[in-house]
Design a protein around this motif. Structure first.
Motif, PDB file in Angstrom:
ATOM      1  N   GLY A 115      62.548  76.819  23.937  1.00  0.00           N
ATOM      2  CA  GLY A 115      61.165  75.851  24.507  1.00  0.00           C
ATOM      3  C   GLY A 115      60.214  74.978  24.239  1.00  0.00           C
ATOM      4  N   ALA A 116      60.438  74.815  22.667  1.00  0.00           N
ATOM      5  CA  ALA A 116      60.337  73.583  22.189  1.00  0.00           C
ATOM      6  C   ALA A 116      61.052  72.684  22.283  1.00  0.00           C
ATOM      7  CB  ALA A 116      58.776  73.695  20.646  1.00  0.00           C
ATOM      8  N   GLY A 117      62.024  72.622  22.527  1.00  0.00           N
ATOM      9  CA  GLY A 117      63.001  71.635  21.944  1.00  0.00           C
ATOM     10  C   GLY A 117      63.545  71.033  23.196  1.00  0.00           C
ATOM     11  N   THR A 118      63.422  71.934  24.271  1.00  0.00           N
ATOM     12  CA  THR A 118      63.421  71.230  25.603  1.00  0.00           C
ATOM     13  C   THR A 118      62.683  70.561  26.630  1.00  0.00           C
ATOM     14  OG1 THR A 118      65.039  73.497  26.095  1.00  0.00           O
ATOM     15  CG2 THR A 118      64.452  72.072  27.380  1.00  0.00           C
ATOM     16  N   ALA A 119      60.984  71.062  25.450  1.00  0.00           N
ATOM     17  CA  ALA A 119      60.329  70.029  25.936  1.00  0.00           C
ATOM     18  C   ALA A 119      60.375  68.546  25.418  1.00  0.00           C
ATOM     19  CB  ALA A 119      58.789  70.592  25.997  1.00  0.00           C
ATOM     20  N   ILE A 120      60.663  68.919  24.411  1.00  0.00           N
ATOM     21  CA  ILE A 120      60.151  67.387  23.562  1.00  0.00           C
ATOM     22  C   ILE A 120      61.520  66.510  23.511  1.00  0.00           C
ATOM     23  CG2 ILE A 120      60.949  66.617  21.668  1.00  0.00           C
ATOM     24  CD1 ILE A 120      59.491  68.396  19.802  1.00  0.00           C
ATOM     25  N   GLY A 121      63.090  67.003  24.455  1.00  0.00           N
ATOM     26  CA  GLY A 121      64.075  66.147  24.000  1.00  0.00           C
ATOM     27  C   GLY A 121      63.385  65.792  25.935  1.00  0.00           C
ATOM     28  N   ILE A 122      63.232  66.659  26.567  1.00  0.00           N
ATOM     29  CA  ILE A 122      63.436  66.164  28.316  1.00  0.00           C
ATOM     30  C   ILE A 122      62.451  65.273  27.912  1.00  0.00           C
ATOM     31  CG2 ILE A 122      62.782  66.861  29.982  1.00  0.00           C
ATOM     32  CD1 ILE A 122      65.228  69.148  30.368  1.00  0.00           C
ATOM     33  N   GLN A 123      61.002  65.259  27.757  1.00  0.00           N
ATOM     34  CA  GLN A 123      60.207  64.276  27.690  1.00  0.00           C
ATOM     35  C   GLN A 123      60.042  62.893  27.104  1.00  0.00           C
ATOM     36  OE1 GLN A 123      57.388  65.111  29.410  1.00  0.00           O
ATOM     37  NE2 GLN A 123      56.994  62.888  29.585  1.00  0.00           N
ATOM     38  N   ALA A 124      61.071  63.038  25.866  1.00  0.00           N
ATOM     39  CA  ALA A 124      61.792  61.731  25.185  1.00  0.00           C
ATOM     40  C   ALA A 124      62.601  61.088  26.049  1.00  0.00           C
ATOM     41  CB  ALA A 124      62.493  61.912  23.711  1.00  0.00           C
ATOM     42  N   ALA A 125      63.257  61.856  26.794  1.00  0.00           N
ATOM     43  CA  ALA A 125      64.150  60.822  27.625  1.00  0.00           C
ATOM     44  C   ALA A 125      63.609  60.481  28.621  1.00  0.00           C
ATOM     45  CB  ALA A 125      65.603  61.979  27.732  1.00  0.00           C
ATOM     46  N   LEU A 126      63.465  61.262  28.929  1.00  0.00           N
ATOM     47  CA  LEU A 126      62.329  60.482  30.674  1.00  0.00           C
ATOM     48  C   LEU A 126      61.567  59.368  29.750  1.00  0.00           C
ATOM     49  CD1 LEU A 126      60.956  63.849  32.489  1.00  0.00           C
ATOM     50  CD2 LEU A 126      62.498  62.348  33.340  1.00  0.00           C
ATOM     51  N   ASP A 127      60.724  59.277  28.828  1.00  0.00           N
ATOM     52  CA  ASP A 127      60.138  58.463  28.134  1.00  0.00           C
ATOM     53  C   ASP A 127      60.698  57.107  27.760  1.00  0.00           C
ATOM     54  OD1 ASP A 127      58.076  59.804  29.441  1.00  0.00           O
ATOM     55  OD2 ASP A 127      57.212  60.296  27.955  1.00  0.00           O
ATOM     56  N   GLY A 128      62.001  57.285  27.885  1.00  0.00           N
ATOM     57  CA  GLY A 128      62.806  56.021  27.773  1.00  0.00           C
ATOM     58  C   GLY A 128      63.290  56.332  26.102  1.00  0.00           C
ATOM     59  N   VAL A 129      63.692  57.097  25.403  1.00  0.00           N
ATOM     60  CA  VAL A 129      64.077  57.510  24.553  1.00  0.00           C
ATOM     61  C   VAL A 129      65.992  56.926  25.002  1.00  0.00           C
ATOM     62  CG1 VAL A 129      65.175  59.365  22.514  1.00  0.00           C
ATOM     63  CG2 VAL A 129      63.073  58.749  22.990  1.00  0.00           C
ATOM     64  N   LYS A 130      66.706  56.619  23.622  1.00  0.00           N
ATOM     65  CA  LYS A 130      67.832  55.976  24.554  1.00  0.00           C
ATOM     66  C   LYS A 130      69.054  57.386  24.507  1.00  0.00           C
ATOM     67  CE  LYS A 130      70.563  52.128  24.504  1.00  0.00           C
ATOM     68  NZ  LYS A 130      71.384  51.307  23.573  1.00  0.00           N
ATOM     69  N   GLU A 131      69.497  57.614  23.111  1.00  0.00           N
ATOM     70  CA  GLU A 131      69.962  58.562  22.689  1.00  0.00           C
ATOM     71  C   GLU A 131      69.881  59.918  21.795  1.00  0.00           C
ATOM     72  OE1 GLU A 131      74.044  57.580  20.631  1.00  0.00           O
ATOM     73  OE2 GLU A 131      72.652  55.387  20.806  1.00  0.00           O
ATOM     74  N   ILE A 132      69.783  60.876  22.491  1.00  0.00           N
ATOM     75  CA  ILE A 132      69.561  62.494  21.736  1.00  0.00           C
ATOM     76  C   ILE A 132      70.461  62.882  21.196  1.00  0.00           C
ATOM     77  CG2 ILE A 132      68.235  64.758  21.557  1.00  0.00           C
ATOM     78  CD1 ILE A 132      66.467  62.941  23.640  1.00  0.00           C
ATOM     79  N   SER A 133      70.352  62.997  20.092  1.00  0.00           N
ATOM     80  CA  SER A 133      71.912  64.434  19.377  1.00  0.00           C
ATOM     81  C   SER A 133      71.335  65.412  19.612  1.00  0.00           C
ATOM     82  CB  SER A 133      72.477  63.302  18.592  1.00  0.00           C
ATOM     83  OG  SER A 133      73.051  62.363  19.011  1.00  0.00           O
ATOM     84  N   ILE A 134      71.810  66.022  19.870  1.00  0.00           N
ATOM     85  CA  ILE A 134      71.124  68.038  19.633  1.00  0.00           C
ATOM     86  C   ILE A 134      71.872  68.768  19.015  1.00  0.00           C
ATOM     87  CG2 ILE A 134      70.073  69.986  21.567  1.00  0.00           C
ATOM     88  CD1 ILE A 134      69.999  67.824  23.676  1.00  0.00           C
TER      89      ILE A 134
END
Ligand code: NAD
Length: 288
Positions: free
Chosen positions: A136-155
């Motif tokens: 739950g928390a990881g998904t909210a963080i990852g998707i919000q970060a991506a929407l806000d402009g984080v360029k790359e995410i390694s999950i």
């Protein structure tokens, strides 16, 4: 509170189970009192079985809204009239707003995470993040970060019941945002080390470090971290987790526990219900 409540008081709920331990009632009721707002925030023990009736009650009782937490964050989606775009992508809701019978679902956990960084003067837009945990928390963080402009995410995730969600989240980020996401199994330790080494921020959203895993961390070697990076643990009890100790040993300047995220997710919900800004400095002193 007795001086505040009257026939016009608007009710806001928190629907989850178990939930009596939550700090949210103190957070919101103290903020209402401080600002002289005529709302009351109450906890209701609601599991999946009682959820439909509870959501109907938001409309019937003309409540202003509610928070929802485990086990209802996903189950509540089909019961609502509208979803905020971020909540739709995340596939979970933690805040419901009732506008004259129309219920809209939002997720404020990711907003809280991003706001906590902004409060510390940190901007991770255009940067790379390594994220452990896609629940739950990881998904909210990852998707919000991506929407806000984080360029790359390694999950990085375990091959457990959340693996499918990790795959869905990775695909969503790649298809619906400008961010590039890659999913790894957490057992890929070399990749884990390398991805952290090339990231501006490492975030642990697994709960490892919290009871009953208080003495555990997914990264135990300080050499994996750089001084100029951010290390973020979403856990807030204990205040200093094992991961934070490792980051401190590495001399990392920006080390976070989950308290600020918790405060800011509450502040975001507070704003959605009342239109007012939560007095976060006051609440931080009161709670922590
Ligand atoms: P969840 O059960 O939905 O997801 C847990 C995730 O951690 C999954 O990806 C799972 O695979 C992974 N995981 C669990 N144990 C692991 C282990 N031993 N090794 C590797 N990976 C493991 O839980 P959640 O609701 O996402 O909560 C996760 C953490 O985030 C908890 O500590 C919770 O307290 C914290 N949290 C903090 C805030 C805040 O505001 N600070 C908000 C929500 C959650």
């Amino acid at each position: 509170m007795k001086d505040r409540l009257d026939g016009h008081t608007l009710l806001i709920g928190l629907m989850a189970d178990p939930i009596r331990h939550s700090l949210s009632p103190t957070m919101h009721n103290s903020a209402f009192a401080k600002l002289g707002l005529n709302y009351a925030y109450l906890v209701f023990e609601i599991d999946n079985e009682k959820l439909t009736g509870a959501v109907d009650a938001i409309r019937t009782l003309e409540m202003r809204g509610s928070n929802v937490s485990m086990p209802n964050k996903q189950k509540v989606l089909p019961l609502l009239d509208k979803l905020d775009p971020a909540a739709e992508l995340i596939g979970a809701v933690n805040t419901i707003v009732n506008d004259h019978g129309v219920l809209t679902g939002y997720t404020t956990d990711g907003i809280g995470f991003m706001q906590s960084l902004a409060n510390a003067g940190l901007d991770i837009r255009g940067e790379k993040m390594t994220l452990a945990g896609a629940g739950g928390a990881g998904t909210a963080i990852g998707i919000q970060a991506a929407l806000d402009g984080v360029k790359e995410i390694s999950i990085f995730n375990r091959h457990d019941q959340t693996w499918k969600n990790a795959q869905r989240m990775t695909a969503t980020i790649n298809q619906k945002t400008d961010c590039h996401a890659v999913l790894f199994e957490i057992t890929e330790q070399n990749a884990f080390k390398q991805e952290i080494a090339s990231s501006m921020i490492y975030c642990d959203a697994t709960g490892v470090g919290m009871k009953p895993l208080e003495d555990k961390t997914l990264v135990s070697d300080p050499a994996w971290f750089r001084k100029d990076m951010i290390v973020y643990d979403t856990v807030y009890a204990p205040r200093v987790t094992k991961l934070m100790t490792v980051a401190h040993a590495a001399g990392v300047k920006h080390v976070f526990n989950g308290l600020e995220m918790m405060l800011e997710q509450g502040a975001a919900a507070f704003n959605l219900w009342t239109g007012a800004k939560m007095p976060v400095d006051y609440i931080r002193k009161l709670l922590f």
